[in-house]
Design an enzyme around this catalytic site. Sequence first.
Site, PDB file in Angstrom:
ATOM      1  CG  ASP A  59      -6.840 -11.879 -21.768  1.00  0.00           C
ATOM      2  OD1 ASP A  59      -7.629 -11.613 -23.088  1.00  0.00           O
ATOM      3  OD2 ASP A  59      -7.056 -12.238 -21.142  1.00  0.00           O
ATOM      4  CG  HIS A  60      -6.576 -10.602 -28.232  1.00  0.00           C
ATOM      5  ND1 HIS A  60      -5.714 -11.418 -27.492  1.00  0.00           N
ATOM      6  CD2 HIS A  60      -6.993 -11.726 -29.337  1.00  0.00           C
ATOM      7  CE1 HIS A  60      -5.714 -12.857 -28.608  1.00  0.00           C
ATOM      8  NE2 HIS A  60      -6.827 -12.193 -28.827  1.00  0.00           N
TER       9      HIS A  60
ATOM     10  CG  HIS B 228      -7.993 -15.649 -23.450  1.00  0.00           C
ATOM     11  ND1 HIS B 228      -7.249 -14.327 -23.777  1.00  0.00           N
ATOM     12  CD2 HIS B 228      -7.074 -16.228 -25.100  1.00  0.00           C
ATOM     13  CE1 HIS B 228      -6.568 -13.887 -24.695  1.00  0.00           C
ATOM     14  NE2 HIS B 228      -5.499 -15.320 -25.527  1.00  0.00           N
TER      15      HIS B 228
END
Length: 496
Positions: free
Chosen positions: A178-179, A241
């Site tokens: 999950d960047h 996010h």
Amino acid sequence: MTEKKAVIILFGGSGDLAKRKLYPALFQLFVRGDLQEHFAVIGTARRPWSDEYYQEIVTAAVTNLPQATTKQVKAFASHFYYQSHDVTDSAHYVTLKTLAEKLDKQYDIGGNRIYYMAMAPEFFGVIAGHIKSENLLTPDGFNRLVIEKPFGHDHASAKELNDSISATFDENQIYRIDHYLGKEMVQGILALRFGNQILEPLWSKDYIDNIQITLAEAVGVEERAGYYESSGALRDMVQNHIMQLMAYLTMEKPDTFSPEVVHKVKDALFSSLHRYTPEEAAQNFIRAQYVSADVNGQTVNGYRQEDGVAEDSMTETFVAGKLLLDTPRWEGTPIYLRTGKRLTRKSTQVTVTFKPVANNIFATDGEPAAPNRLTIYVEPTQGYRLEINGKTLGQTFALSQESLDFRHDDASVAKAPEAYERLLLDVLRGDQTNFTRWAELDQSWQYVDVIRQAWDATKAMPTYAAGTMGPQASMDLLTDSGRDWAFKPTHIKLAD
Ligand code: NAD
């Protein structure tokens, strides 16, 4: 700096993610010395490319980076090899294995393997299955799987995907990206919370009135309609996010900063999500779609007019909601979240509003003191702002709100590693702290599935004008309890 050793097998080596994010991130690791001599990348995709052509693609992806010199780019690209590959064809895995073993010897790597799935999610299970059946896992060194989002589109599909990759890889070998967890200011939340005596003891329902998380995008759906139509804001932003930001903001303090301990407190937090019934979910989570508007003298398309979007699309481009946690620390404290496309301007930020001091002795008319507010700017600017009360200058003891404001300067931000660079180094090091685990996904998907169910039960799709911060209903979510969104931009900036 210790050099990291690995053969990296990149499924989807010709794709957009590889070119825009992964090759630049690997190059930065090479420039910084984390990767030196003992690494090789095998890019796979369907097209019949030669190694030379693939190296040209990699060169083009990194050549304009500020640190790139011709010599370094050439040395870097020489570590890249290409294998034409159909993910469903077993024979191709045998060829891949032979090539990986050859490169392992050539670069003296010692059996370390990273399998990076930069492809459409429907292939993840098939690839993992073949990695096992064709014996690609090495007996020596590490074997790590890196997997991109989206991780499923609901709880059932996420579980199915998880079961399929778990048949080959153990949880401690799986790095789910999950960047957002690679972003400097997201990791910075933990430093802020646990590194400050003026915050840590106050971080609870006793002193905090509410927390707000906004992930606002100014752009519309752009060329991603194909993906976005089947996703929508809830799946695209909230399940991953926003939930991750929420967890870092609210989880208990880990005793140590090791991956196991951090994940233990994070898992506990996800288990404490207050589950709504579908009726409650419909009241506490609202959705909407942007409609055409004149913005800064220009007519902006509505979502249903965008290329690739159905005229009667029921995909939401906006979500706002109120989330509660069933923990002694947060019982009853609302956590408001909001995300959407074509909002007034791009910004990811968190606002923590503290409760006002109980007895404002400075007010003649009993006015409460303004609440202290901490804003964490995640992007595009990065920093913090703390609003505190001071004495107004002059013959008075009235309070006035002052701001302590800190932003990282552009030059420092530019030098800091980008999210993918940070995360790829974590994979090479074997540090799972900033990756999501199944236990979290299990809970977060169950949580959002109820919201989806509640929405699917109605035919209504509220709208908001492009360039605004969403529909009135998202304001009502807060004003109903006398609160307000802290972030209320007025100046519209639709280009990011
Ligand atoms: P893409 O369509 O640009 O690339 C897909 C790659 O898979 C290509 O290299 C293609 O050749 C290969 N491929 C497709 N079918 C194949 C098959 N049958 N056999 C072998 N190779 C095949 O996709 P992308 O944008 O690079 O995204 C890859 C993954 O990363 C997706 O899961 C996506 O959701 C995720 N992701 C992408 C981004 C981004 O910025 N692009 C951001 C976050 C997550």
